[in-house]
Design a protein around this motif. Structure first.
Motif, PDB file in Angstrom:
ATOM      1  N   GLU A  21     -14.895 -29.876  65.633  1.00 33.72           N
ATOM      2  CA  GLU A  21     -15.868 -30.719  66.303  1.00 33.72           C
ATOM      3  C   GLU A  21     -16.303 -30.099  67.628  1.00 33.72           C
ATOM      4  O   GLU A  21     -17.486 -30.117  67.990  1.00 33.72           O
ATOM      5  CB  GLU A  21     -15.276 -32.113  66.549  1.00 33.72           C
ATOM      6  CG  GLU A  21     -16.276 -33.100  67.141  1.00 33.72           C
ATOM      7  CD  GLU A  21     -15.664 -34.482  67.309  1.00 33.72           C
ATOM      8  OE1 GLU A  21     -16.355 -35.372  67.818  1.00 33.72           O
ATOM      9  OE2 GLU A  21     -14.486 -34.648  66.923  1.00 33.72           O
ATOM     10  N   LYS A  26     -16.308 -29.546  56.987  1.00 34.82           N
ATOM     11  CA  LYS A  26     -15.007 -29.996  57.463  1.00 34.82           C
ATOM     12  C   LYS A  26     -14.017 -30.148  56.301  1.00 34.82           C
ATOM     13  O   LYS A  26     -12.893 -29.666  56.356  1.00 34.82           O
ATOM     14  CB  LYS A  26     -15.162 -31.335  58.190  1.00 34.82           C
ATOM     15  CG  LYS A  26     -13.843 -31.865  58.794  1.00 34.82           C
ATOM     16  CD  LYS A  26     -13.968 -33.295  59.245  1.00 34.82           C
ATOM     17  CE  LYS A  26     -15.014 -33.450  60.330  1.00 34.82           C
ATOM     18  NZ  LYS A  26     -15.057 -34.846  60.834  1.00 34.82           N
ATOM     19  N   SER A  45      -9.621 -30.659  62.842  1.00 32.63           N
ATOM     20  CA  SER A  45     -10.869 -31.407  62.931  1.00 32.63           C
ATOM     21  C   SER A  45     -11.394 -31.426  64.359  1.00 32.63           C
ATOM     22  O   SER A  45     -12.595 -31.285  64.596  1.00 32.63           O
ATOM     23  CB  SER A  45     -10.665 -32.837  62.422  1.00 32.63           C
ATOM     24  OG  SER A  45     -10.239 -32.834  61.080  1.00 32.63           O
ATOM     25  N   GLU A  48     -10.606 -27.935  55.590  1.00 32.09           N
ATOM     26  CA  GLU A  48      -9.328 -28.627  55.463  1.00 32.09           C
ATOM     27  C   GLU A  48      -8.668 -28.310  54.130  1.00 32.09           C
ATOM     28  O   GLU A  48      -7.445 -28.157  54.042  1.00 32.09           O
ATOM     29  CB  GLU A  48      -9.533 -30.131  55.623  1.00 32.09           C
ATOM     30  CG  GLU A  48      -9.864 -30.571  57.044  1.00 32.09           C
ATOM     31  CD  GLU A  48     -10.121 -32.069  57.140  1.00 32.09           C
ATOM     32  OE1 GLU A  48     -10.035 -32.739  56.093  1.00 32.09           O
ATOM     33  OE2 GLU A  48     -10.394 -32.554  58.244  1.00 32.09           O
TER      34      GLU A  48
END
Length: 640
Positions: free
Chosen positions: A551, A606, A547, A610
């Protein structure tokens, strides 16, 4: 009241396994039961139903049924047993001659003498996994055994029931339906034999037991039907046997650690268990491979050799089809070369080696006999009782490598073959056909049967509806309109929007209804699920790291800058009384709405990434959704 108390005591004592002794002990204190009460008491008990055969399993048995008049024997049971032992020896010889180098996908062919309900027979059960060909190899062995032994009769079923009748569905008589087919289908002298009912004119509802079936074979030969047309359809898949047995395997040269090559040379059948461990992997099985240090591995990525390895065709396809990212413990082990053949061999060897690692380290495999056997061999290597092969010894091994053309099936080739236009055309001088001749012939046959069904005016949406002997459809369709709701919607075909929305949210990682347990979790054993839940805590740091990296990348593009200028018109919508401004005929986005859309997109990407990371190259919701959208699975190219 006395009877009720007696029945209750009887049931409790039966559950404890000692009801007989208890009844005799209390017989003096209980009044004798009348004949009527005894009959009622017997009627309250039902036989325990036979458990259903698990999926991917085939069950078979061989019976010795001498034809009349049979010679008199002193001890019929002993004679039957001795005859079956002879059949068992013949089966062992047949397996040795026909299946010398054969590799089973899961379990092999086996026969044991059993006795049930006073009937002695040779019985066996085999789990064939995803390899349907293993099932037909067993049918072929049974057929050959009945040819060698005249008075031996064979039965075979799988989770679909009498699957030989399923193969011959288009040639079966109208009276032979699935609910009465049990114990009617036999193999004798290599032929398919079906026991006919007493009366075929009326609708047949007669079900026969195994003992009744044996009696008919022995005493009423007129009820035994042998049909060349039905037999040809039922045994259609065996038309190229025994030659086809060797074609069920695939040999490929792969690069793997010398220790793994030693195991496969000792016993090539180990490959099936390793492939299955790789193919059915989960986070617990993958845990030993996640460490950055390879020192704790049983099969370290070192001392590589290239050897020829035999797979089942299904197993080889399972290995090749899996997108499996290189584990951290194997980082840098694959060759950095532009030679595609060299790289593919190393990648396949990596997958097989990881399969062996997961097979031996996964706690759920520790009680398997094959795992214990491999551990003993590895212990012999550690103690020096066995030694790894040298390069000179490996060069003397078989170096066979089969063509992988059967794996390549494009839509255009499939469509051409199904239409029967592939022969003699295309770039390939052999005819431009994919796969092998058997696959092409089977596909054309399936399509022909399907077209026949579509052209059948009497066929319904559930399949072909047969006309019974009374001249009317077997199913009553008078109440079909009742299935429609008042608005004309078909209940069976209705679309549940709420359920679809919930499933999409689950796939994308968005919150859905609380307390929901997905089917993949519910289908796993409770202990395994608990292990998976506890193991997921170890992945938290990895997901957080992912993450943070995402970002950082998104910040570089300016997507996360909430104060960036917008390209969308921000003017207010001009409205006049009864007239709309022609220069602004669309509704512009409201202040802040675009930012909300950006946040949703960021969370969507995201959660999707994941989910892909959590799949570890295996099948999963994110991968399935991308494949439905014709999007390739993104590679994890991060430096480890």
């Amino acid at each position: 009241m006395i009877l009720f108390g007696f029945a209750s005591n009887f049931w409790v004592l039966q559950q404890q396994g000692s009801y007989t002794a208890a009844l005799f002990r209390n017989s003096d204190t209980m009044p004798p039961m009348s004949e009527e009460d005894l009959e009622w008491f017997k009627s309250t008990f039902r036989p325990i139903p036979k458990p259903e055969l698990p999926d991917d399993c085939i069950e078979y048995s061989l019976h010795y049924i001498p034809s009349d008049p049979a010679p008199a024997v002193v001890d019929e049971v002993a004679d039957t047993r001795s005859r079956l032992i002879e059949v068992q020896k013949s089966a062992a010889e047949l397996v040795k001659s026909l299946l010398k180098d054969y590799i089973w996908q899961r379990e092999g062919f086996k026969l044991e003498i059993t006795k049930a309900n006073g009937i002695t027979s040779l019985s066996g059960r085999t789990n064939f996994g995803d390899s349907i060909e293993d099932e037909w190899v067993i049918v072929y062995l049974l057929r050959e055994l009945t040819k060698k032994h005249e008075n031996v009769w064979a039965t075979v079923t799988d989770s679909d029931g009498q699957f030989l009748l399923v193969e011959a569905a288009g040639a079966l008589p109208a009276w032979l339906e699935p609910d009465i087919a049990d114990n009617r289908v036999w193999i004798n002298k290599g032929d398919l034999v079906i026991i006919k009912p007493k009366n075929e004119k009326n609708r047949v509802t007669e079900q026969i037991s195994l003992s009744e079936s044996r009696r008919i074979i022995k005493e009423d030969s007129k009820r035994l039907m042998r049909s060349a047309m039905i037999e040809e359809e039922a045994f259609y898949r065996l038309r190229n046997y025994p030659k086809q047995i060797s074609e069920n395997l695939h040999s490929a040269r792969i690069t793997l650690p010398r220790k793994v090559a030693f195991l496969l040379h000792q016993k090539p059948a180990y490959i099936s268990a390793a492939v299955e461990a790789f193919y059915l992997r989960d986070p617990i099985a993958l845990k030993p491979l996640r460490g950055k240090d390879a020192e704790g591995l049983i099969f370290k990525p070192e001392d590589f050799v290239t050897v020829s390895t035999r797979f089942t065709r299904v197993g080889y396809a399972q290995v090749k089809s899996q997108d499996f990212p290189v584990p951290k413990s194997w980082a840098g082990s694959l060759p950095d070369t532009k030679n595609r053949t060299v790289y593919d061999r190393a990648e396949t060897g990596m997958k097989v080696s990881c399969g062996f690692e997961m097979l031996l380290t996964d706690p759920q495999n520790q009680d398997k006999a094959l795992v214990r056997e491999i551990n003993i061999v590895l212990e012999d290597l550690e103690t020096g009782d066995e030694s790894l092969p040298t390069d000179e010894e490996i060069r003397t091994w078989d170096q066979r490598e089969d063509d992988e053309k059967w794996l390549d099936i494009s839509f255009e080739d499939l469509d051409t073959e199904l239409k029967g236009k592939g022969k003699g055309k295309g770039k390939d001088p052999t005819g431009g056909a994919f796969g092998d001749a058997n696959a092409q012939e089977n596909l054309q046959r399936i399509v022909a049967q399907f077209e026949k069904l579509l052209n059948d005016d009497s066929a319904g949406f559930e399949g072909a509806d047969f006309i019974d002997d009374y001249g009317s459809d077997s199913d009553d369709h008078e109440d079909d309109d009742d299935e429609l709701e008042s608005d004309g919607e078909d209940k069976d075909a209705s679309f549940d929007e709420e359920e679809f929305s919930r499933m999409m949210k689950e796939m994308m990682g968005m919150p859905s209804k609380t307390g929901f347990s997905g089917p993949s979790q519910a289908s796993k054993p409770l202990k395994r699920v608990e292990e998976l839940d506890s193991d997921s805590e170890d992945d938290t740091e990895q997901i957080q790291q992912l993450s943070r990296e995402m970002e950082a990348e998104l910040k570089g593009t300016g997507v996360l800058d909430l104060n960036r200028p917008s390209n969308v018109a921000k003017g207010k919508r001009a409205v006049t009384q009864g007239k709309e401004d022609e220069e602004d005929d669309t509704m512009p986005a409201l202040e802040g709405e675009e930012d909300d859309d950006d946040n949703v997109n960021i969370n969507l990407v995201k959660n999707l990434l994941e989910s892909i990371q959590g799949q570890s190259g295996a099948a999963g919701p994110a991968g399935n959704m991308l494949s439905m959208l014709n999007l390739p699975m993104p590679k994890d190219d991060r430096r480890r």
